[in-house]
Design a protein around this motif. Sequence first.
Motif, PDB file in Angstrom:
ATOM      1  N   SER A 128      20.024  45.013 187.700  1.00 46.30           N
ATOM      2  CA  SER A 128      19.203  43.929 187.161  1.00 46.30           C
ATOM      3  C   SER A 128      18.999  42.867 188.238  1.00 46.30           C
ATOM      4  CB  SER A 128      19.864  43.340 185.926  1.00 46.30           C
ATOM      5  OG  SER A 128      21.259  43.304 186.084  1.00 46.30           O
ATOM      6  N   VAL A 129      17.906  42.157 188.135  1.00 44.14           N
ATOM      7  CA  VAL A 129      17.569  41.128 189.106  1.00 44.14           C
ATOM      8  C   VAL A 129      18.679  40.068 189.109  1.00 44.14           C
ATOM      9  CG1 VAL A 129      15.913  39.298 189.662  1.00 44.14           C
ATOM     10  CG2 VAL A 129      15.110  41.522 188.843  1.00 44.14           C
ATOM     11  N   GLY A 130      19.084  39.670 190.304  1.00 42.50           N
ATOM     12  CA  GLY A 130      20.133  38.666 190.426  1.00 42.50           C
ATOM     13  C   GLY A 130      21.510  39.258 190.633  1.00 42.50           C
ATOM     14  N   ALA A 131      21.640  40.531 190.374  1.00 43.53           N
ATOM     15  CA  ALA A 131      22.951  41.172 190.520  1.00 43.53           C
ATOM     16  C   ALA A 131      23.310  41.276 192.001  1.00 43.53           C
ATOM     17  CB  ALA A 131      22.931  42.558 189.893  1.00 43.53           C
ATOM     18  N   THR A 132      24.615  41.318 192.277  1.00 43.55           N
ATOM     19  CA  THR A 132      25.069  41.498 193.653  1.00 43.55           C
ATOM     20  C   THR A 132      25.365  42.978 193.880  1.00 43.55           C
ATOM     21  OG1 THR A 132      26.067  39.335 193.518  1.00 43.55           O
ATOM     22  CG2 THR A 132      26.757  40.740 195.350  1.00 43.55           C
ATOM     23  N   VAL A 133      24.810  43.511 194.937  1.00 46.29           N
ATOM     24  CA  VAL A 133      25.025  44.930 195.228  1.00 46.29           C
ATOM     25  C   VAL A 133      25.468  45.113 196.672  1.00 46.29           C
ATOM     26  CG1 VAL A 133      23.404  45.827 193.507  1.00 46.29           C
ATOM     27  CG2 VAL A 133      22.559  45.206 195.776  1.00 46.29           C
ATOM     28  N   THR A 134      26.163  46.205 196.928  1.00 44.56           N
ATOM     29  CA  THR A 134      26.496  46.587 198.296  1.00 44.56           C
ATOM     30  C   THR A 134      26.032  48.018 198.494  1.00 44.56           C
ATOM     31  OG1 THR A 134      28.670  47.296 197.562  1.00 44.56           O
ATOM     32  CG2 THR A 134      28.517  45.081 198.492  1.00 44.56           C
ATOM     33  N   ARG A 135      26.176  48.493 199.730  1.00 44.90           N
ATOM     34  CA  ARG A 135      25.663  49.826 200.053  1.00 44.90           C
ATOM     35  C   ARG A 135      26.263  50.881 199.115  1.00 44.90           C
ATOM     36  NH1 ARG A 135      28.318  52.413 204.789  1.00 44.90           N
ATOM     37  NH2 ARG A 135      30.513  51.965 204.580  1.00 44.90           N
ATOM     38  N   GLY A 136      25.444  51.812 198.721  1.00 45.57           N
ATOM     39  CA  GLY A 136      25.912  52.884 197.847  1.00 45.57           C
ATOM     40  C   GLY A 136      25.786  52.541 196.375  1.00 45.57           C
ATOM     41  N   ASP A 137      25.501  51.274 196.039  1.00 48.55           N
ATOM     42  CA  ASP A 137      25.349  50.931 194.618  1.00 48.55           C
ATOM     43  C   ASP A 137      24.025  51.465 194.087  1.00 48.55           C
ATOM     44  OD1 ASP A 137      27.751  49.766 194.372  1.00 48.55           O
ATOM     45  OD2 ASP A 137      27.036  47.701 194.638  1.00 48.55           O
TER      46      ASP A 137
END
Lengths: 590, 439
Positions: A128-137
Amino acid sequence: MTHATGKVVGVNGNLVAVEVEGQVALNEVGYVVLGDQRLKSEIIRIRGKRTEMQVFEMTRGIGIGDPVEFTGELLAVELGPGLLGKVYDGLQNPLPELAEQAGFFLERGVYLDALERGRKWKFTPRASVGATVTRGDTLGTVPEGIFEHRIMVPFNLQGSFTVEEVAGEGEYAVTDTVAKIKDERGTVHTLSMVFEWPVKRAIDAYVERLKPADPMVTKVRIIDTFIPVSLGGTYCIPGPFGAGKTVLQQITSRNAEVDIVIVAACGERAGEVVETLKEFPELIDPKTGRTLMERTVIICNTSSMPVASREASVYTAVTIAEYYRQMGLNVLLLADSTSRWAQAMREMSGRLEEIPGEEAFPAYLESVIAGFYERAGKVRLKDGTIGSVTIGGTVSPAGGNFEEPVTQATLKVVGAFHGLSRERSDARKYPSIHPLESWSKYPTIVDPRRAGYARELLFRGNEVGQMMKVVGEEGTSTDDFVDYMKSEFLDAVYLQQNAFDPVDAAVSTERQVHIFDLLFDLLASSLKITSKDEVRSYFNALRQRFLDYNSAAWDSDEFRKLEQEIRGMIDEKRGDYEQAAKDLMAEITA
Amino acid sequence: MRKVYSKIEDISGNVITVEADDVRYGELALVQSAHGASLAEVIQLSYNKVSLQVFSGGRGVSTGDEVRFLGHPMQVSFSENLLGRIFDGGGRPRDNGPALEENLIEIGGPSVNPAKRIIPRNMVRTGIPMIDLFNSLVESQKLPIFSVSGEPYNELLARIAMQAEVDMIILGGIGLKYDDYLFFRDTLESGGALSRTIFFVHTASDPIVESLLVPDISLAVAERFALKGKKVLVLLTDMTNFADSMKEIAITQEQVPSNRGYPGDLYSQLASRYEKAVDFEGAGSITILGVTTMPGDDVTHPVPDNTGYITEGQYYLRNGRIEPFGSLSRLKQMVNDKTRKDHRAVMDGMIRLYAEYKESLEKKSMGFRMSDWDTKLLKYGYLFEREMMDLSVNIPLEGALDSGWQILADCFTPDETGLRTELCKEFWPKKSDGEKATA
């Protein structure tokens, strides 16, 4: 940024020396320009201005002064939906599409998109917009065959990102934008469903590596029961030519209980790949009801194709395997043959005039082999799901001698060793895995203690067999002779398997456990027979029934009928359990 | 007009080095020496130094000889006119016929796209039971005969050539003894097969570099005929000579040897030739039968060893017989389920019993008492060798299968054969009162 350029100053086989203007990196990809053809190459040594490149194509026609263009990028593969069912060469060039364009022959200098650009995929957003993600997510998913293909944050984006935009549900091509993410410095990255990853680096976007403990069922009895392989494990199949390495790999690629199979045909016969190529789209996987091709990727760089791309092919294969592992799937990579890959390294090493190691293989052979097998493993991903890459590599030792460098380097790093024997294949005992010399560090699918007992019996039978060669049958006691016949019987009806019989070719775990129990009763008991001739004819008759039984469909009427007959024959002659078996059974029930 | 260079800097073995500009890798040149002209091929470029391999050898080439680059790689003429003709390794006529210059094609072209290959499906019948029954030869297969000097491998090759159902034959002779060349020519001529045969023969006394060209020329021509719809059988004898020539040249070039002096790319070099065997969808096919003599009868020698890993099986020819052990046609499974339904079972069963016979024979030679079972096996082994293995046996596959059942019935009860009960019921000869199979 403009990339470096250069000019050819030397040609020796597929090794081209280039004088470079600008900056270049080791393993950077460049193209030798030959008229309207551009020949893909990789830098393998840099010495001042002079770099040496291995050309992935035939070098005929290259001349001094031909221009070379560098790309600034390492040798990489495209990752995204649409890999499954594809047939690639070692550089991820799709071969059927190439054939449409170039006809019967492999035209050099033709490079096509690995993933179809025109095909639309049904994208479902996850992040969802605003979520924090890192590589592989996972940003979203698309259905690919029976799998949910995760569209992930590219593994080469380091740091954490905020999701700015995600595409809504709908149909997209692989290159369409599906998400925008912002890094900590505020730079926005536009993401499509496809990204590249350098093949020689392992994908490491997971939380931790786990110990391989669950069996990878191959439906080959001798493997699953006696020398098993686990999901996320490694194994090797060395064997002289004609011992059945490739057939064993083909059977495994069909029957193994995994989600995805990557077949890397590396420097072997083209004809063998063709079988897989033509048959898999026709064969239905009973588990999923879809064709086998839908769970398979074939990397095919056969022996007459350029040797440099053979070296790259196993890396291309393992990178694709790791990519699907990142979706929580169990992937099996079958590399046939790692010796051809090692020989490709040897050829290049020779051209570079490096100081040779044993049998002229380069000194770094062992570490390169270890590095490759270590890319197998079972991992826990960030969302808690488990994925695995299992690697099974064949080895083709020169002269069938396992003492040679490639076999020895491989044995150091694998978890199971399925040594094929010329003696067994000559006697048409297939699969010709040597039951005594092979070993595995992984758990079996049957009761391990009883499997151990049966294996002991094989050893004893072999000893008696050796002894009989010296003292003859008449000098052997009946007890010893019974042991010998038992082990021969176990070999004939359990270790050997008929790959061309529709039923016997693939034996489920359930059936293996069932048959093994039945056999164990016979193997562990004394027999009420006194003469050797009687022993022999008893086992001959029993073997006959058992072979019929092996080709009867599981739980069919014929199966039950034959089983009853066999049980009758066993009970008729069976005495008590042998002492060792008694102790064992007491232990098991305790 | 291309420039002529007249300053040869190095001459080492068959390799000469000149300084020249605008030369391409793989290009041909003409070296004009006092002993005549010879072609040479560019094998290495380094700045303006060009190394060439002289086809007729480096002997007699002087540093002042002229080198003229031709601007194209090695070529051979391709047309129907090749049929019935005999050429040497360099493509020059050996039969006093006219030289052919029209429609030149390059040799050593790219390999076939695996995606364009098809699964082999046609058996090539030869009338030899050890081949048809036990190790069927299949169209588009590549198969060597492993043998040792003195064995009749060329006779076997010629017999297969005469009896195999193909459209045309290309014979590539590499280091062939002159007598053997004459033998092939005469045999095919008297069999009426000369008009569908093309010879590219390099004899033992010809320059060594030319032997390297023979497989490439033969296969390039075969490929063109196959694309025109012909079923081509290519015979290459002896591939060990080919490998030895490569070794000789690699060593003179100071390459790092890998195994017993052979170059590290021996496998790739052999593979790029054998892999030319193919079945073109909608066109013809190439089947390759080679001979690989094993120095010292040692199958672990690098040449047979690498060959075995490349080819789709091998026939062992030993003591004038095709050995059942070790001999293998990897493609037989593609065709032997379409012949007769007992084919596979008889094939496996008879070999298994023959293996047991060998064990009994060993026991016997060590002086052990023979059990009843041993005696049966000994009888079986004798019959098997006489009715099946003898090279003079010439019967179609079906006859060989019947003869197989007869041998089994003469020696064993159905239970003892390990064959499936239903097959025994159908094929077991009704009367087996101990009479000899076909005596």
